[in-house]
Scaffold this active site. Structure first.
Site, PDB file in Angstrom:
ATOM      1  N   TYR A  24      48.873   7.460 -45.943  1.00 39.85           N
ATOM      2  CA  TYR A  24      48.343   7.838 -47.086  1.00 39.85           C
ATOM      3  C   TYR A  24      47.695   9.011 -47.013  1.00 39.85           C
ATOM      4  O   TYR A  24      47.868  10.141 -47.911  1.00 39.85           O
ATOM      5  CB  TYR A  24      47.369   6.653 -47.786  1.00 39.85           C
ATOM      6  CG  TYR A  24      47.098   7.086 -49.154  1.00 39.85           C
ATOM      7  CD1 TYR A  24      47.841   6.860 -50.015  1.00 39.85           C
ATOM      8  CD2 TYR A  24      45.722   7.247 -49.290  1.00 39.85           C
ATOM      9  CE1 TYR A  24      47.406   7.148 -51.516  1.00 39.85           C
ATOM     10  CE2 TYR A  24      45.164   7.484 -50.444  1.00 39.85           C
ATOM     11  CZ  TYR A  24      46.036   7.305 -51.547  1.00 39.85           C
ATOM     12  OH  TYR A  24      45.616   7.657 -52.998  1.00 39.85           O
ATOM     13  N   TYR A 129      40.447  12.261 -63.436  1.00 38.66           N
ATOM     14  CA  TYR A 129      41.663  12.338 -63.803  1.00 38.66           C
ATOM     15  C   TYR A 129      41.823  12.479 -65.462  1.00 38.66           C
ATOM     16  O   TYR A 129      41.026  11.846 -66.256  1.00 38.66           O
ATOM     17  CB  TYR A 129      42.648  11.285 -63.309  1.00 38.66           C
ATOM     18  CG  TYR A 129      42.812  11.343 -61.789  1.00 38.66           C
ATOM     19  CD1 TYR A 129      43.639  12.498 -61.126  1.00 38.66           C
ATOM     20  CD2 TYR A 129      42.395  10.432 -60.973  1.00 38.66           C
ATOM     21  CE1 TYR A 129      43.889  12.431 -59.899  1.00 38.66           C
ATOM     22  CE2 TYR A 129      42.627  10.329 -59.713  1.00 38.66           C
ATOM     23  CZ  TYR A 129      43.211  11.554 -59.124  1.00 38.66           C
ATOM     24  OH  TYR A 129      43.535  11.511 -57.643  1.00 38.66           O
ATOM     25  N   ARG A 164      55.752  10.264 -52.871  1.00 33.43           N
ATOM     26  CA  ARG A 164      55.300  10.036 -51.513  1.00 33.43           C
ATOM     27  C   ARG A 164      56.158   9.048 -50.643  1.00 33.43           C
ATOM     28  O   ARG A 164      55.598   7.809 -50.698  1.00 33.43           O
ATOM     29  CB  ARG A 164      53.856   9.757 -51.700  1.00 33.43           C
ATOM     30  CG  ARG A 164      53.003  10.804 -52.396  1.00 33.43           C
ATOM     31  CD  ARG A 164      51.645  10.624 -52.834  1.00 33.43           C
ATOM     32  NE  ARG A 164      50.950  11.630 -53.561  1.00 33.43           N
ATOM     33  CZ  ARG A 164      49.758  11.279 -54.247  1.00 33.43           C
ATOM     34  NH1 ARG A 164      49.147  10.258 -53.795  1.00 33.43           N
ATOM     35  NH2 ARG A 164      49.545  12.355 -54.899  1.00 33.43           N
ATOM     36  N   HIS A 275      47.178  20.096 -54.463  1.00 28.17           N
ATOM     37  CA  HIS A 275      46.926  18.833 -54.103  1.00 28.17           C
ATOM     38  C   HIS A 275      47.104  18.373 -52.835  1.00 28.17           C
ATOM     39  O   HIS A 275      47.588  17.284 -52.270  1.00 28.17           O
ATOM     40  CB  HIS A 275      47.736  17.814 -55.242  1.00 28.17           C
ATOM     41  CG  HIS A 275      46.946  16.543 -55.383  1.00 28.17           C
ATOM     42  ND1 HIS A 275      46.258  16.422 -56.768  1.00 28.17           N
ATOM     43  CD2 HIS A 275      46.862  15.432 -54.936  1.00 28.17           C
ATOM     44  CE1 HIS A 275      45.590  15.352 -56.940  1.00 28.17           C
ATOM     45  NE2 HIS A 275      45.956  14.577 -55.845  1.00 28.17           N
ATOM     46  N   ARG A 278      50.595  16.922 -51.949  1.00 27.56           N
ATOM     47  CA  ARG A 278      50.908  15.693 -52.245  1.00 27.56           C
ATOM     48  C   ARG A 278      51.587  15.489 -53.730  1.00 27.56           C
ATOM     49  O   ARG A 278      51.885  14.403 -54.241  1.00 27.56           O
ATOM     50  CB  ARG A 278      49.962  14.714 -52.207  1.00 27.56           C
ATOM     51  CG  ARG A 278      49.204  14.803 -50.918  1.00 27.56           C
ATOM     52  CD  ARG A 278      47.758  14.195 -50.889  1.00 27.56           C
ATOM     53  NE  ARG A 278      47.694  12.705 -51.165  1.00 27.56           N
ATOM     54  CZ  ARG A 278      48.137  11.754 -50.586  1.00 27.56           C
ATOM     55  NH1 ARG A 278      48.272  11.809 -49.544  1.00 27.56           N
ATOM     56  NH2 ARG A 278      47.648  10.646 -51.164  1.00 27.56           N
TER      57      ARG A 278
END
Length: 379
Positions: A24, A129, A164, A275, A278
């Site tokens: 992750y 966010y 991902r 990011h 990602r």
């Protein structure tokens, strides 16, 4: 393999962590080309060596928004930090404080704001966010104010999550994910005891405080997926600029026009960032995007940068490309997973030593003396 201050910590983290957690933090989106480019583009920047400059008085100190940094580094917001070490946000915040730099808490942290801020003296930063649930955003901003948070980092490059694929293979998501995570934890007893057993509760503290019920890891992907807002535009951020009176940083800028819009919007800073590779794979590395953005808005706001920074030399390279300050994400999470608070402090010690070497041998006695003239070439 690129050898850096981060390399050994990454190897130790891989050995200690269940695969779903390692991948992750380690992985990117799609084929991970931008993830790789972030590192290689930085490595291809050659610094200009200069000698016999009397470097006996050298300072890494830097002022940002009235805060004194011991060096031009801040810890980036990273989701689920508390899954990488026992109450990981607390340990990372303490490490940052001891080393004289800011810690930025993620919206999707394991520890809530109210658990971390009483354990540190230095004001914390907070990341938010853009979400459909505006009441949650208002709630968490109010709690951040009450807790003494000074700076808001607003992430805008995630209106929808990137693909991902490592997460689907590792057990973070996908079929039978919860069963796979439990089996992996059983095969990593050190982590299972330190974090799995002694590091509870394993919920998303800031979200749970708002919902008045536990938001577990299994709910993480679903809750975020339901709340990402693809309709977001600059006008939707106006209420935040009015609501938040402290410094506001817009994170996720790669385009010059977006940087200019951030200036018009009234942001105090931007983070040039993809990011960490990602989100949208195939975009420019942060190092490639930074110089043009710096040429356009340098001096109008503070320019931060992240993605691909793995050692103190990379920090100097980013400053030479036009950044005012850098942010570390993966790098410090590897160290946190490997050695907790002490691991993060050790990593930051290495960064400081590497910066001192780089500045001594490029003739820069202070952070303000690092600039484009410090670069010999960009491959």
């Amino acid at each position: 393999m690129i050898i850096s201050a981060t390399t050994d910590f990454r190897a130790a983290a891989k050995a200690k962590l269940p695969p779903f957690l390692f991948h992750y933090i380690d992985g990117g989106s799609y084929s991970e080309s931008t993830l790789r480019r972030n590192e290689t583009d930085l490595q291809n920047i050659a610094l200009k060596q200069k000698v016999l400059k009397d470097m006996s008085h050298l300072s890494l100190e830097h002022d940002v928004f009235g805060e004194k940094f011991s060096m031009p580094i801040a810890l980036s917001p990273v989701g689920l930090t508390g899954m990488y070490a026992r109450r990981g946000e607390v340990q990372a915040a303490k490490a940052a404080e001891n080393k004289g730099i800011p810690f930025t808490m993620s919206t999707v942290s394991v520890c809530p704001i109210e658990e971390v801020t009483p354990q540190i003296q230095r004001p914390m930063w907070f990341q938010l966010y853009v979400l459909k649930d505006r009441e949650f955003m208002k709630n968490v901003l109010e709690r951040a104010k009450l807790a003494g948070v000074t700076t808001l980092v607003f992430t805008v490059d995630m209106p929808t999550p990137g693909a991902r694929y490592r997460d689907m293979h590792s057990g973070m998501s996908g079929p039978r994910a919860e069963v796979r995570r439990v089996l992996q934890a059983m095969q990593h007893p050190s982590w299972a005891l330190d974090v799995g057993l002694l590091g509870k509760p394993h919920d998303l503290g800031n979200i749970s405080a708002y919902r008045n019920k536990t938001t577990k890891l299994g709910d993480y992907i679903g809750w975020l997926g339901d709340n990402f807002d693809t309709s977001i535009s600059w006008k939707d951020l106006e209420w935040i600029r009015e609501y938040w009176t402290g410094p506001l940083i817009i994170k996720g800028i790669l385009d010059v026009d977006d940087a200019k819009d951030a200036v018009r919007f009234g942001a105090d800073g931007i983070v040039v960032s993809n990011h960490g590779g990602r989100q949208l794979d195939g975009v420019m590395s942060s190092a490639q995007a930074l110089p043009t953005i710096a040429d356009a808005v340098k001096g109008d706001l503070k320019i931060f940068v992240d993605s691909g920074i793995r050692n103190g030399l990379d920090v100097v390279r980013m400053l030479a490309l036009g950044a005012d300050c850098t942010m570390l994400g993966r790098s410090y999470i590897y160290a946190l997973a490997a050695g907790g608070q002490q691991g993060v402090e050790h990593l930051l010690d290495l960064y400081e030593k590497e910066m001192r070497v780089a500045m001594t041998l490029t003739g820069a006695k202070s952070i303000s003396e690092i600039g484009n003239h410090s670069i010999a070439r960009i491959a």
